[in-house]
Design an enzyme around this catalytic site. Structure first.
Site: not given
Ligand SMILES: Cc1cc2nc3c(=O)[nH]c(=O)nc-3n(C[C@H](O)[C@H](O)[C@H](O)COP(=O)(O)OP(=O)(O)OC[C@H]3O[C@@H](n4cnc5c(N)ncnc54)[C@H](O)[C@@H]3O)c2cc1C
Lengths: 408, 362
Positions: A131, A134, A166, A249, A378
């Site tokens: 998928q 991100s 992933s 999901e 969050e």
């Molecule tokens: C083990 C793992 C597997 C994954 N697998 C996939 C995959 O297969 N495909 C894929 O597409 N993605 C995947 N992801 C990505 C995942 O969906 C994102 O990491 C996640 O959505 C968070 O985005 P970010 O990492 O950019 O964090 P950010 O969005 O930058 O967040 C940073 C911090 O800010 C907080 N924050 C952000 N916005 C807000 C808000 N509006 N209010 C309050 N707090 C907020 C967050 O909660 C977090 O604590 C995976 C991630 C992990 C850890």
């Protein structure tokens, strides 16, 4: 209110049991796992072989309609199957994204030709899906993604980058969300595609995780061509397609968050001595065990309630967000409790400490990722607040602005 | 599998909800809160008229002949409406003890009157697990009962009391000789307590293993109270939600602030968890499942946590007005505390849950 099998379910359970007994290894203990001792390519081959056998028996896609290569069964049958399969050794993580989100999304939005081309072979485990949503600048704020899909003749040319994908390293196909219109507001100009991961211009670079595993990767696209026949859903309607994938999901994840960590904690706390007594006699340890049970069995019950709703033709909605919040947190606190039990000795890795410590240590190491993947804690809370409780959305400055104007 | 209540059961619940909305109003609950009456007599009569008090009793004993699942839904609605009526004392405890273990004569004499609400019962079934006072608990002397009960719910309104004394269950008429009662003010005055002294009070004794009956009834009461708690928690949650949607500060509704949204999402999450465990306990109770000890304890702990959080944070989200006598926030605050420890506090039940899990694992 009952947990009994209907006569049909009981018959199905008997069938499933017999088939599993003939085709899989029974799980002898908690530490027993599928493919122990195999390296990654061997494990993958064994996992695919298992999936092929399961599909031949019809169990790979139980709730999927027959004409799509599924079993045409009910959610209750899926639960029955899962309950029985849990007693046997089967691969984990390989087909989770395929079966849990990518393929249901193809089944929901795909053209007849796409369904024929992709579903049955993936159910048979011939192809693994990932998928690709991100990006470095788009996680919680997924609408901020900037991977570009530009029209070119009767196809598309993709340029950009995904991250945290992933299974990208083992995937054959992925569902890819890309920007097709830069003049629309951020979540509007997106389109979903089916990407052949072996296509020229796709480069996958595995990322070492905090848990010291390699389950996710960065994926780079340079002039990757996708035929328009592989567009999934309408042009510029990719957000809707993505949302339906995330709902699937969330629901399929539910089951991953149940488990019996509490029972393992009981076993470990019996064995560990605090002062002169088993740690199991300490009220704080007992309270921790009880809380772990409340979370893990609670998740299982919430999922069963959701399944019952599906059986009645209702759809469990954003309230499933609660499952992820409860379950991922329980991995973290329950796993930590197991490790804590042994003080300094509890810090010794399971390889040296004993196999019974492996799972709690793994869960503890995986928990931070579980609280982020599929929408952070969050974001789940925002979803509950807005979609269930009807509270206002977050203040935003980007809603009605063309994406082009937001750049920089 | 159908892990939910049936359509018929939901219809009954809706009916109870409608009636309670009409009768268990804030002014009526406050009449009890302010000590003008021992319970809401009108609400009690309406529940009786609906058959809600005898819903789990057999028809032969004046009941409706439905079951404990239906009673769970009555409890949820009573909790939602903050009903100031002796459901716990009379229905979940006294009537259940008699239904399960009363002699035919005791059942014939009391169950129809408990089902009609004409007689109120209460019970003291826990061998005081936590104790502040040191006065000796009731014990059997010949056929009579001597000793003291502290903090007995509805002790002033009740006519009969079932008491666990040395592993046996006694039934005592509280208007009879040898009984002295004293009203106590409670931290939730809408659910009054009393101190009862028995001095050679005449008793009739329930046949069978009293301790086992007391345990079974207490597990049932834990389940039923969990439903009152989730009803109360849901009411407190949505009351706070409605308030933050109309209260404005800094140029917008306060419900738009993320700290407020996340607090409400936390309450919702705890409530969903409690609801799942309560349903499971309801199933275990109604089907006499071996899982009942852990299911009831889990429901009790989860529901206590949910209602406590909903009541405390629900008040908080109202700001200053939430801290007034006039607002109903403190009714939930008081009721959540009362329900959370009237049959043993959360800590004891959490430990009981651990014990049940450990026994099952062995
Ligand atoms: C083990 C793992 C597997 C994954 N697998 C996939 C995959 O297969 N495909 C894929 O597409 N993605 C995947 N992801 C990505 C995942 O969906 C994102 O990491 C996640 O959505 C968070 O985005 P970010 O990492 O950019 O964090 P950010 O969005 O930058 O967040 C940073 C911090 O800010 C907080 N924050 C952000 N916005 C807000 C808000 N509006 N209010 C309050 N707090 C907020 C967050 O909660 C977090 O604590 C995976 C991630 C992990 C850890």
């Amino acid at each position: 209110m009952n947990f009994d099998d209907t006569p049909e379910e009981a018959a199905f359970r008997a069938e499933v049991r017999a088939w599993l007994a003939a085709n899989a290894q029974p799980r002898r203990g908690r530490e027993d796992k599928f493919g122990a001792g195999l390296d990654k390519p061997q494990y993958l081959a064994a996992a695919k072989a298992w999936q092929a056998r399961k599909a031949a028996a019809g169990y790979a896609a139980i709730v999927m309609p027959k004409e799509m290569g599924g079993f045409g069964g009910t959610p209750a049958q899926q639960i029955v199957y899962n309950q029985e399969e849990a007693k046997f050794l089967t691969p984990d993580r390989v087909f989770e994204v395929s079966l849990g989100t990518a393929l249901p999304t193809v089944a929901m939005w795909g053209t007849p030709a796409q369904k024929v081309k992709y579903l049955a072979s993936a159910f048979r485990g011939e192809h693994i899906w990932c998928q690709l949503f991100s990006e470095p600048s788009a996680g919680s704020d997924l609408g901020n993604l900037r991977t570009r899909a530009a029209r070119d003749g009767d196809g598309w040319v993709i340029n950009g980058q995904k991250v945290w994908t992933s299974n990208a390293d083992i995937a054959d196909y992925g569902i890819l969300l890309a920007r097709t219109d830069w003049d629309q507001p951020k979540s509007k100009g997106l389109t979903m595609f089916i990407l052949d991961m072996k296509a020229p211009g796709v480069e996958v670079r595995p990322i070492r995780q905090a848990s010291d595993e390699y389950h996710f990767s960065e994926v780079f696209f340079s002039d990757v061509r996708i035929a328009d026949a592989d567009r999934l859903g309408p042009e510029n309607d990719g957000w809707k397609v993505m949302m339906s994938a995330l709902m699937k999901e969330r629901f399929s994840l539910g089951e991953n968050f149940s488990g019996d960590l509490y029972a393992q904690l009981i076993g470990l706390a019996k064995q560990v001595v605090w002062g002169e007594r088993p740690a199991l006699e300490d009220p704080r340890v007992r309270a921790g065990i009880a809380e772990t049970y409340l979370a893990q069995f609670g998740v299982e019950l919430i999922v069963r309630r959701g399944m019952s709703a599906i059986s009645r033709g209702q759809s469990p909605g954003p309230e499933m967000s609660a499952v992820k919040l409860i379950g991922a947190r329980a991995f973290q606190t329950g796993g930590a409790l197991a490790i804590e039990l042994g003080g300094a000795e509890g810090l010794v890795a399971a390889e040296a400490l004993g196999a019974q410590w492996r799972l709690p240590q793994l869960l503890w190491l995986a928990a931070p990722g579980a609280r982020i993947a599929g929408g952070t804690d969050e974001i789940q809370k925002n979803t509950i607040a807005e979609r269930v409780l009807g509270l206002p959305g977050e203040l935003r400055t980007d809603r009605d602005v063309p994406f082009r104007a937001l750049e920089g | 599998m159908n892990f939910d209540f049936s359509e018929d059961q939901r219809r009954l619940q809706a009916e109870v909800r409608r009636v309670l909305a009409d009768y268990s109003t804030s002014p009526n609950v406050r009449a009890v809160l302010e000590g003008r009456t021992l319970y809401c007599a009108e609400t009690w009569r309406q529940l009786a008229a609906l058959g809600a008090l005898g819903v789990a009793l057999p028809e032969a004993q004046g009941g409706v002949g439905l079951g404990l699942l239906e009673l769970c839904l009555v409890a949820e609605e009573a909790g939602r409406a903050l009903a100031a009526v002796p459901l716990l004392s009379s229905v979940y405890l006294a009537a259940e003890a008699l239904r399960r273990a009363g002699s035919p004569a005791q059942q014939a004499l009391w169950l129809p009157r408990l089902a009609s609400g004409e007689v109120i019962g209460t019970a003291a079934l826990a061998a005081a697990a936590h104790r502040i006072s040191t006065a000796p608990p009731p014990c059997r002397v010949g056929d009579a009962l001597t000793g003291t009960l502290h903090a007995l719910p509805d002790g002033m309104a009740a006519e009969i009391c079932v008491v666990l004394a040395g592993g046996e269950l006694a039934l005592v008429e509280l208007n009879g000789p040898g009984v002295t009662r004293q009203a106590l003010s409670s931290l939730d005055p809408s659910r009054p307590l009393a101190r009862i002294e028995f001095a050679a009070a005449p008793a009739t004794w329930l046949p069978g293993d009293g301790a086992a009956t007391a345990r079974a009834v207490t597990l049932g009461a834990a389940t039923l109270l969990a439903f009152e708690q989730i009803g109360g928690a849901e009411a407190a949650l949505y009351m706070a939600r409605d308030y933050v949607l109309q209260r404005r500060a800094f140029g917008r509704v306060v419900g738009g602030f993320q700290a407020v949204k996340h607090k409400l999402a936390d309450i919702y999450t705890k409530l969903e968890l409690a609801r799942a465990h309560a349903y499971f306990a309801a199933w275990a109770l109604a089907s006499d499942a071996p899982e009942l000890p852990r299911a009831a304890a889990a429901a009790r702990v989860a529901a206590t946590a949910a209602y406590t959080l909903a009541a405390e944070e629900g008040l908080h989200l109202h700001g200053g007005i939430g801290f007034t006598w006039e607002m109903d926030c403190h009714l939930h605050l008081r009721r959540a505390r009362w329900l959370g420890q009237i049959i043993g506090n959360e800590h004891l039940w959490r430990d009981a849950l651990a014990t049940a899990l450990i026994e099952e694992a062995a």
